[in-house]
Design an enzyme around this catalytic site. Structure first.
Site, PDB file in Angstrom:
ATOM      1  N   GLU A 155       0.813  -1.219   0.000  1.00 56.21           N
ATOM      2  CA  GLU A 155       0.000   0.000   0.000  1.00 56.21           C
ATOM      3  C   GLU A 155       0.847   1.269   0.000  1.00 56.21           C
ATOM      4  O   GLU A 155       0.795   2.093   0.918  1.00 56.21           O
ATOM      5  CB  GLU A 155      -0.948  -0.013   1.205  1.00 56.21           C
ATOM      6  CG  GLU A 155      -1.931  -1.163   1.171  1.00 56.21           C
ATOM      7  CD  GLU A 155      -2.811  -1.257   2.407  1.00 56.21           C
ATOM      8  OE1 GLU A 155      -3.761  -2.057   2.387  1.00 56.21           O
ATOM      9  OE2 GLU A 155      -2.535  -0.534   3.393  1.00 56.21           O
ATOM     10  N   GLU A 309      -6.510  -8.094  -0.797  1.00 59.13           N
ATOM     11  CA  GLU A 309      -7.066  -8.054   0.552  1.00 59.13           C
ATOM     12  C   GLU A 309      -8.517  -7.595   0.512  1.00 59.13           C
ATOM     13  O   GLU A 309      -8.882  -6.705  -0.256  1.00 59.13           O
ATOM     14  CB  GLU A 309      -6.299  -7.080   1.458  1.00 59.13           C
ATOM     15  CG  GLU A 309      -4.893  -7.471   1.805  1.00 59.13           C
ATOM     16  CD  GLU A 309      -4.237  -6.445   2.723  1.00 59.13           C
ATOM     17  OE1 GLU A 309      -4.958  -5.642   3.363  1.00 59.13           O
ATOM     18  OE2 GLU A 309      -2.997  -6.419   2.786  1.00 59.13           O
TER      19      GLU A 309
END
Length: 684
Positions: A155, A309
């Site tokens: 991320e 995710e």
């Protein structure tokens, strides 16, 4: 574009599993984990995301013994590995040795160690250490039989305003602008005596007395995305140089955390991957799952991508923990798969015993495998395994056929985060999301497209908000309309060029001629204020956030303001251009009104729904494949429906010709050929 067809995920199965952190548990738990993974149908585990302190306990001293055992144990159990480089969380020794590699906020305060994502991406020591750990991992595991893919970093998005960032920012600006004269022109530095005469005076947009320069702020956002992309490339190239041929990805984080220009990033990834968490516990969560999936597939040029995710049965929404029903987890997972994901991965495998995310949930919850949720995840694993045939993409690579596209650009988002815009209620993300949501409810498949993309495959292109429109985007939109497309534009679009310079002569500046309108005055609305429109599709319409004093310059009036100071003046217009048409709304229509306007334009343009007459909130998505297409029917309602048409149920083998029931909050996946003609209706 560097993506190559031989560096993709497996096409003979879908991946199922998620983030696995064995370092948080005693080694005797690892074998138990593998047994439970087998029971749950897990075939992929993401390992090593936050394990830098264990892999390199001292600078230049590496310990891979524990990771050797983890990968060998998983492989022996038939479970593949997505191996991460751990560079999102430098260890304590690193920040002690290199305090200059800690990020500095816009207020000049340097952060201290103690959390994840605490790094200055431009710091030479950080970049060197990141390359080194990536290279060592690739040398050791690049040909490990368990390796499915590389997960570089996690991320990306930490923004640094320190001195390393300042030096790199100046170098970036010199490449972009070439000279101080051009920089001064672009940033409009004649305003407030900001003219630069030395590159050394140029800084990141730090906290100052009043307002920062908008051009400076926009260029800094562009720079940060490019700088993080350079950091990603360095790790990717180190992995490649070590000889590993496994696909390389990094996980985008949407929708609220947006520091990357995804189109340029996507072209550097072998596989686009996404972390996606619902932003509501209400019914709108289903539209949100579709939104994230459509974005990820579009970033992948219409091809396969990977859901890296999603949350399990515990999620965080608006700062609070919320329960997510297992039925919703299943339908959301199928929505991602229908829209092109090559798997359904979760954060995380086992809920941690402590730490900052102890209550984030897991496939194995704190209560263990003897729980309703674990049994449900095992059932989902069997479903994902049975749907493995959908993984093989068609020859042309496009998994979903969409007649409608929505323009997406990170810079459009950043531009509307600038201070002192005409309204504090302007929200790029909300406008794009509202448009996608309306199309979802109307049953249209949706792609997202870059502003400068070739739009010729679409019948309708929507521009919910794009304050700054560059030359390439303008040419693309003109060509689309002239070839026969229908362009649908909402407010605060085209007012400025790429430097955020407002185009004089009347709004919407760059699009005036194409839209056939000229806006004389802006009339922003308060947060709770609404305007009424008469004469529009389906009768009275309602607008919010924005309104304008609009005069047609060749466009026909479709709807007018009713009441208030703009009473009787044009509100929605349509202009013929070439073989197509350009439609304009001078206010942001609310949900039902936006749906009716979009529906009318799509029907005029001949855009096809996946299933005509499908009653919302039932969702129908057609995923194209190498050997067959698959129709996913997801019933988010509390009432049963029936699906009929060409195809057989993948799990049961039942023929859908005479109709198959889809239970309330249930689903079906039909294997089908190229024929359409399905119907979804109440089960009555």
């Amino acid at each position: 574009m560097t993506r190559t067809p031989d560096r993709g995920l497996p096409t003979d199965r879908l991946l199922y599993g998620g983030d696995y952190n064995p370092e948080q548990w005693p080694e005797e738990v690892w074998k138990e984990d593998v047994v439970l993974m087998q029971r749950a149908g897990v075939n992929a585990a993401t390992v090593g995301v936050f394990s830098w302190a264990l892999l390199e306990p001292e600078e230049g001293v590496y310990d891979f013994g524990w990771l050797d055992r983890v990968l060998d144990t998983l492989h022996a159990g038939g479970i593949g590995v997505v191996l991460a480089t751990p560079t999102a969380s430098p260890p304590p020794w690193f920040t002690r040795a290199h305090p200059d590699a800690l990020p500095v906020g816009p207020d000049g305060v340097r952060l201290t160690h103690g959390s994840r994502d605490t790094y200055a991406v431009s710091a030479p020591a950080y970049r060197a250490a990141s390359r080194a750990i990536a290279e060592r991992l690739a040398e050791r595991y690049g040909d490990h039989p368990a390796l499915l893919a590389w997960h570089v970093h996690n991320e990306y998005g930490t923004i640094d305003h320190g001195e390393h960032a300042a030096a790199a920012f100046r170098r970036w600006l010199q490449r972009r602008h070439g000279s101080l004269d051009e920089l001064n022109r672009s940033w409009y530095t004649a305003f407030w005596s900001q003219r630069y005469t030395s590159w050394e005076d140029v800084l990141p947009p730090r906290r100052t007395q009043y307002l920062v320069n908008p051009g400076q702020a926009m260029d800094f956002r562009r720079f940060c995305s490019d700088e993080m992309l350079d950091a990603f490339r360095e790790q990717r190239d180190a992995i490649r140089a070590a000889g590993s041929s496994a696909p390389v990805t990094t996980n985008f984080m949407l929708p609220t955390w947006n520091h990357l220009e995804q189109w340029s990033w996507s072209d550097e990834l072998d596989v686009v991957s996404l972390d996606h968490y619902l932003d509501t516990v209400g019914p709108d969560g289903e539209t949100h799952a579709a939104y994230g999936a459509d974005l990820a597939r579009s970033f992948s040029h219409g091809g396969p991508w990977l859901l890296m995710e999603q949350s399990t049965t515990s999620s965080t929404v608006a700062g609070r923990r919320a329960h997510k029903d297992v039925e919703r987890v299943v339908r959301n997972s199928l929505s991602y798969l229908a829209r092109g994901s090559q798997g359904a991965l979760f954060f995380q495998w086992r809920a941690p015993a402590a730490g900052s995310e102890a209550w984030h949930g897991g496939i194995v919850p704190h209560t263990g495998e003897d729980s309703r949720s674990f049994r449900a995840f095992a059932d989902l694993g069997r479903v994902v395994a049975a749907l493995g045939e959908v993984a093989a993409p068609p020859a042309d690579g496009r998994l979903v056929e969409a007649d409608v596209a929505v323009l997406w650009h990170a810079e459009g988002w950043w531009a509307t985060e600038a201070p002192q815009l005409p309204s504090d209620e302007l929200d790029y993300s909300a406008a794009v999301r509202a448009t996608h949501r309306a199309l979802w409810h109307e049953g249209y498949a949706v792609d997202f497209a870059a502003p400068d993309a070739d739009l010729s495959r679409y019948r309708v292109v929507c521009v919910p908000s794009l304050f700054a429109v560059g030359d390439a985007a303008l040419a693309s939109l003109r060509a689309f309309v002239e070839r026969g497309g229908h362009l649908l534009v909402q407010p605060f679009t085209g007012y400025a060029d790429e430097d955020l310079h407002v185009v004089p002569g009347g709004y919407p500046g760059r699009l005036r001629d194409l839209l056939g309108v000229r806006v004389q005055e802006l009339h922003p609305l308060d947060a709770a204020e609404r305007v009424q429109l008469s004469g529009g599709p389906g009768g009275e319409l309602t607008g919010r956030v924005w309104s304008e004093l609009l005069e047609p310059e060749g466009a026909e009036v479709v709807a007018r303001y009713a009441g208030g100071e703009l009473d009787g003046s044009p509100a929605i217009t349509r202009a013929a251009a070439g073989a197509g048409a350009a439609h304009y709304a001078s206010t942001f229509l609310d949900g039902g009104s936006l749906r009716r306007w979009l529906r009318g334009v799509c029907e005029e343009a001949g855009a096809r729904r996946t299933v005509e007459g499908c009653p919302p909130p039932v969702e129908a998505v057609l995923r194209r494949g190498a050997h067959a297409d698959h129709l996913f029917v997801l019933n988010h309602s509390g009432d049963a429906v029936r699906v009929s048409g060409p195809g057989t149920d993948v799990l049961s083998g039942e023929d859908a010709g005479e109709g198959l029931p889809v239970a309330a909050r249930g689903w079906r996946v039909l294997r089908t050929g190229g024929r359409r003609g399905w119907r979804v209706e109440a089960a009555g």
